[in-house]
Scaffold this motif. Structure first.
Motif, PDB file in Angstrom:
ATOM      1  N   LEU A  40       0.592  -2.135 -15.207  1.00 20.47           N
ATOM      2  CA  LEU A  40       1.492  -1.277 -14.443  1.00 20.47           C
ATOM      3  C   LEU A  40       2.657  -2.113 -13.933  1.00 20.47           C
ATOM      4  O   LEU A  40       2.467  -3.251 -13.481  1.00 20.47           O
ATOM      5  CB  LEU A  40       0.756  -0.661 -13.252  1.00 20.47           C
ATOM      6  N   TYR A  41       3.850  -1.550 -14.010  1.00 21.16           N
ATOM      7  CA  TYR A  41       5.046  -2.160 -13.429  1.00 21.16           C
ATOM      8  C   TYR A  41       5.573  -1.176 -12.394  1.00 21.16           C
ATOM      9  O   TYR A  41       6.038  -0.086 -12.736  1.00 21.16           O
ATOM     10  CB  TYR A  41       6.105  -2.405 -14.502  1.00 21.16           C
ATOM     11  N   LEU A  42       5.480  -1.545 -11.133  1.00 26.20           N
ATOM     12  CA  LEU A  42       5.838  -0.649 -10.037  1.00 26.20           C
ATOM     13  C   LEU A  42       7.076  -1.190  -9.325  1.00 26.20           C
ATOM     14  O   LEU A  42       7.065  -2.333  -8.860  1.00 26.20           O
ATOM     15  CB  LEU A  42       4.675  -0.524  -9.050  1.00 26.20           C
ATOM     16  N   ASP A  43       8.133  -0.375  -9.225  1.00 23.61           N
ATOM     17  CA  ASP A  43       9.337  -0.867  -8.549  1.00 23.61           C
ATOM     18  C   ASP A  43       9.929   0.128  -7.554  1.00 23.61           C
ATOM     19  O   ASP A  43      11.002  -0.109  -7.003  1.00 23.61           O
ATOM     20  CB  ASP A  43      10.405  -1.291  -9.565  1.00 23.61           C
ATOM     21  N   LYS A  44       9.227   1.222  -7.312  1.00 25.02           N
ATOM     22  CA  LYS A  44       9.702   2.143  -6.282  1.00 25.02           C
ATOM     23  C   LYS A  44       9.467   1.503  -4.914  1.00 25.02           C
ATOM     24  O   LYS A  44       8.419   0.889  -4.691  1.00 25.02           O
ATOM     25  CB  LYS A  44       8.974   3.479  -6.378  1.00 25.02           C
ATOM     26  N   PRO A  45      10.430   1.606  -4.002  1.00 26.68           N
ATOM     27  CA  PRO A  45      10.312   0.915  -2.699  1.00 26.68           C
ATOM     28  C   PRO A  45       9.002   1.190  -1.974  1.00 26.68           C
ATOM     29  O   PRO A  45       8.410   0.277  -1.393  1.00 26.68           O
ATOM     30  CB  PRO A  45      11.516   1.463  -1.915  1.00 26.68           C
ATOM     31  N   LYS A  46       8.512   2.420  -2.022  1.00 30.21           N
ATOM     32  CA  LYS A  46       7.272   2.742  -1.320  1.00 30.21           C
ATOM     33  C   LYS A  46       6.087   2.022  -1.948  1.00 30.21           C
ATOM     34  O   LYS A  46       5.198   1.520  -1.245  1.00 30.21           O
ATOM     35  CB  LYS A  46       7.045   4.257  -1.334  1.00 30.21           C
ATOM     36  N   GLU A  47       6.071   1.930  -3.280  1.00 31.23           N
ATOM     37  CA  GLU A  47       4.992   1.232  -3.974  1.00 31.23           C
ATOM     38  C   GLU A  47       5.010  -0.257  -3.652  1.00 31.23           C
ATOM     39  O   GLU A  47       3.980  -0.871  -3.342  1.00 31.23           O
ATOM     40  CB  GLU A  47       5.131   1.434  -5.485  1.00 31.23           C
ATOM     41  N   VAL A  48       6.209  -0.836  -3.725  1.00 34.65           N
ATOM     42  CA  VAL A  48       6.347  -2.268  -3.450  1.00 34.65           C
ATOM     43  C   VAL A  48       5.944  -2.567  -2.006  1.00 34.65           C
ATOM     44  O   VAL A  48       5.274  -3.572  -1.733  1.00 34.65           O
ATOM     45  CB  VAL A  48       7.790  -2.730  -3.725  1.00 34.65           C
ATOM     46  N   ALA A  49       6.338  -1.691  -1.082  1.00 31.29           N
ATOM     47  CA  ALA A  49       5.999  -1.896   0.330  1.00 31.29           C
ATOM     48  C   ALA A  49       4.488  -1.901   0.541  1.00 31.29           C
ATOM     49  O   ALA A  49       3.965  -2.673   1.348  1.00 31.29           O
ATOM     50  CB  ALA A  49       6.650  -0.812   1.183  1.00 31.29           C
ATOM     51  N   THR A  50       3.767  -1.043  -0.189  1.00 36.66           N
ATOM     52  CA  THR A  50       2.311  -0.987  -0.066  1.00 36.66           C
ATOM     53  C   THR A  50       1.688  -2.327  -0.458  1.00 36.66           C
ATOM     54  O   THR A  50       0.790  -2.841   0.219  1.00 36.66           O
ATOM     55  CB  THR A  50       1.742   0.131  -0.960  1.00 36.66           C
ATOM     56  N   TYR A  51       2.176  -2.914  -1.553  1.00 38.08           N
ATOM     57  CA  TYR A  51       1.643  -4.196  -2.002  1.00 38.08           C
ATOM     58  C   TYR A  51       2.098  -5.346  -1.095  1.00 38.08           C
ATOM     59  O   TYR A  51       1.364  -6.321  -0.909  1.00 38.08           O
ATOM     60  CB  TYR A  51       2.049  -4.460  -3.453  1.00 38.08           C
ATOM     61  N   ALA A  52       3.289  -5.230  -0.532  1.00 39.65           N
ATOM     62  CA  ALA A  52       3.751  -6.263   0.398  1.00 39.65           C
ATOM     63  C   ALA A  52       2.867  -6.304   1.638  1.00 39.65           C
ATOM     64  O   ALA A  52       2.558  -7.377   2.172  1.00 39.65           O
ATOM     65  CB  ALA A  52       5.210  -6.005   0.785  1.00 39.65           C
ATOM     66  N   VAL A  53       2.428  -5.139   2.102  1.00 39.06           N
ATOM     67  CA  VAL A  53       1.508  -5.075   3.246  1.00 39.06           C
ATOM     68  C   VAL A  53       0.164  -5.698   2.869  1.00 39.06           C
ATOM     69  O   VAL A  53      -0.440  -6.448   3.652  1.00 39.06           O
ATOM     70  CB  VAL A  53       1.330  -3.616   3.718  1.00 39.06           C
ATOM     71  N   ALA A  54      -0.297  -5.405   1.655  1.00 46.12           N
ATOM     72  CA  ALA A  54      -1.552  -5.999   1.192  1.00 46.12           C
ATOM     73  C   ALA A  54      -1.432  -7.517   1.113  1.00 46.12           C
ATOM     74  O   ALA A  54      -2.375  -8.242   1.459  1.00 46.12           O
ATOM     75  CB  ALA A  54      -1.936  -5.420  -0.163  1.00 46.12           C
ATOM     76  N   TRP A  55      -0.283  -8.018   0.654  1.00 43.31           N
ATOM     77  CA  TRP A  55      -0.064  -9.468   0.590  1.00 43.31           C
ATOM     78  C   TRP A  55      -0.158 -10.081   1.986  1.00 43.31           C
ATOM     79  O   TRP A  55      -0.771 -11.138   2.172  1.00 43.31           O
ATOM     80  CB  TRP A  55       1.288  -9.774  -0.041  1.00 43.31           C
ATOM     81  N   LYS A  56       0.465  -9.426   2.962  1.00 42.40           N
ATOM     82  CA  LYS A  56       0.405  -9.922   4.339  1.00 42.40           C
ATOM     83  C   LYS A  56      -1.042  -9.966   4.838  1.00 42.40           C
ATOM     84  O   LYS A  56      -1.454 -10.898   5.537  1.00 42.40           O
ATOM     85  CB  LYS A  56       1.257  -9.038   5.259  1.00 42.40           C
ATOM     86  N   ALA A  57      -1.807  -8.948   4.479  1.00 46.38           N
ATOM     87  CA  ALA A  57      -3.222  -8.922   4.881  1.00 46.38           C
ATOM     88  C   ALA A  57      -3.966 -10.090   4.237  1.00 46.38           C
ATOM     89  O   ALA A  57      -4.787 -10.753   4.888  1.00 46.38           O
ATOM     90  CB  ALA A  57      -3.853  -7.598   4.469  1.00 46.38           C
ATOM     91  N   LEU A  58      -3.689 -10.382   2.976  1.00 50.36           N
ATOM     92  CA  LEU A  58      -4.332 -11.497   2.283  1.00 50.36           C
ATOM     93  C   LEU A  58      -3.949 -12.835   2.914  1.00 50.36           C
ATOM     94  O   LEU A  58      -4.786 -13.734   3.053  1.00 50.36           O
ATOM     95  CB  LEU A  58      -3.950 -11.480   0.795  1.00 50.36           C
ATOM     96  N   GLU A  59      -2.678 -12.969   3.288  1.00 44.98           N
ATOM     97  CA  GLU A  59      -2.256 -14.191   3.981  1.00 44.98           C
ATOM     98  C   GLU A  59      -3.029 -14.363   5.286  1.00 44.98           C
ATOM     99  O   GLU A  59      -3.426 -15.477   5.636  1.00 44.98           O
ATOM    100  CB  GLU A  59      -0.751 -14.149   4.270  1.00 44.98           C
ATOM    101  N   GLY A  60      -3.227 -13.242   5.984  1.00 46.07           N
ATOM    102  CA  GLY A  60      -3.957 -13.308   7.239  1.00 46.07           C
ATOM    103  C   GLY A  60      -5.417 -13.699   7.067  1.00 46.07           C
ATOM    104  O   GLY A  60      -6.016 -14.304   7.963  1.00 46.07           O
ATOM    105  N   LEU A  61      -5.995 -13.382   5.926  1.00 40.83           N
ATOM    106  CA  LEU A  61      -7.388 -13.726   5.635  1.00 40.83           C
ATOM    107  C   LEU A  61      -7.535 -15.152   5.103  1.00 40.83           C
ATOM    108  O   LEU A  61      -8.632 -15.698   5.066  1.00 40.83           O
ATOM    109  CB  LEU A  61      -7.964 -12.761   4.593  1.00 40.83           C
ATOM    110  N   SER A  62      -6.416 -15.745   4.665  1.00 44.61           N
ATOM    111  CA  SER A  62      -6.449 -17.042   3.987  1.00 44.61           C
ATOM    112  C   SER A  62      -6.359 -18.209   4.954  1.00 44.61           C
ATOM    113  O   SER A  62      -5.842 -18.084   6.077  1.00 44.61           O
ATOM    114  CB  SER A  62      -5.276 -17.144   3.006  1.00 44.61           C
ATOM    115  N   LEU A  63      -6.825 -19.351   4.481  1.00 50.97           N
ATOM    116  CA  LEU A  63      -6.555 -20.608   5.172  1.00 50.97           C
ATOM    117  C   LEU A  63      -5.089 -20.978   4.957  1.00 50.97           C
ATOM    118  O   LEU A  63      -4.496 -20.600   3.945  1.00 50.97           O
ATOM    119  CB  LEU A  63      -7.444 -21.718   4.599  1.00 50.97           C
TER     120      LEU A  63
END
Length: 288
Positions: free
Chosen positions: A247-270
């Protein structure tokens, strides 16, 4: 090495053609029926996964009621889609959906990659890549060798001089680093060197991390692109791969959803420093 090849022009052309179709009020099926193309052909063109000839662009623009000036601009863009990247030499091995990603990866200015199941391809040693690919039941040895070469070629973007290499941020699960195979100690050492050399920023989600939705939805990459001359930069794109496609997702709402997930992963990481300490600890345990 040609870094972007035809991938970025194809994506741009597909996006402009989709915009023109939508402004004309035509569905994908209706446009395909008028042009005598299948829905899948239309989808691949608009997704940047298929080359388009100038005469086809002209036919589409005529159907959509595009101006003569806009039609000529898109025909010139179609000519750019003929550019060849180094990966086209492996066209008999790479699926079309992954060829697109390789070109986009090479054109990116920043890559954020979450991998819950394997070391990211850009940071794999040759031995690790070969071991992983050989586990696929449908890949003959010759094809494994070619795919390993593709992976090694892809890694050259991290040490190139012009254009500057992309910023690479990686998050991996600790379980990935503890999977035993004959070359795993060397692979862990490679990760530490890449981090020490500033090639990549690596974070590890430790086994002690609590359950979280971001850990359960598979790996993904977020690609950002630089400005190219007077053109509008390519939109930030999320890439998510499966066994049979991507899947290639480039709609702003889709990208924003994954950006939030990335932030959550950073928070879980060392943090990067503690991640390197854990890498060293795992390598030491494996050598005992």
């Amino acid at each position: 090495m040609t870094y972007a090849g035809s991938s970025i022009p194809r994506r741009q052309l597909g996006r402009f053609l989709r915009q023109a179709r939508e402004e004309a009020g035509l569905s994908l099926e209706a446009a395909g029926a008028d042009l005598e193309w299948s829905r899948s052909t239309m989808y691949r063109i608009e997704g940047g996964q298929a080359a388009v000839k100038a005469r086809d662009v002209e036919a589409m623009c005529r159907l959509y009621g595009a101006s003569g000036e806009w039609t000529e601009a898109l025909k010139k863009l179609a000519a750019e889609t003929k550019a060849k990247g180094w990966w086209h030499a492996y066209g008999d091995t790479l699926p079309a959906w992954f060829e697109l990603y390789v070109g986009m990866e090479a054109a990116a200015s920043r890559l954020r990659r979450w991998e819950p199941a394997a070391i990211p391809g850009l940071l794999q040693t040759r031995e690790y890549a070969a071991f992983l690919l050989r586990s696929h039941p449908d890949l003959p040895p010759r094809e494994v060798d070619r795919l390993v070469e593709v992976r090694m070629e892809r890694q050259k973007i991290l040490t190139r001089r012009n254009p500057p290499p992309p910023r690479l941020d990686v998050i991996v699960d600790e379980g990935v680093l503890r999977r035993p195979f004959p070359g795993m100690v060397a692979q862990l050492g490679h990760l530490r060197r890449q981090a020490a050399d500033g090639v990549a920023t690596i974070r590890i989600v430790p086994r002690s991390a609590p359950p979280n939705y971001a850990l359960t939805n598979g790996g993904f990459a977020i690609l950002e692109f630089p400005t190219a001359g007077l053109r509008t930069p390519e939109p930030v794109t999320v890439y998510s791969e499966s066994l049979t496609g991507a899947l290639y997702l480039d709609k702003p709402k889709e990208v924003a959803t994954y950006a939030v997930a990335w932030k959550a992963l950073e928070g879980l990481s060392l943090d990067p420093e503690r991640s390197m300490e854990l890498l060293a600890q795992i390598a030491e345990e494996m050598q005992r």
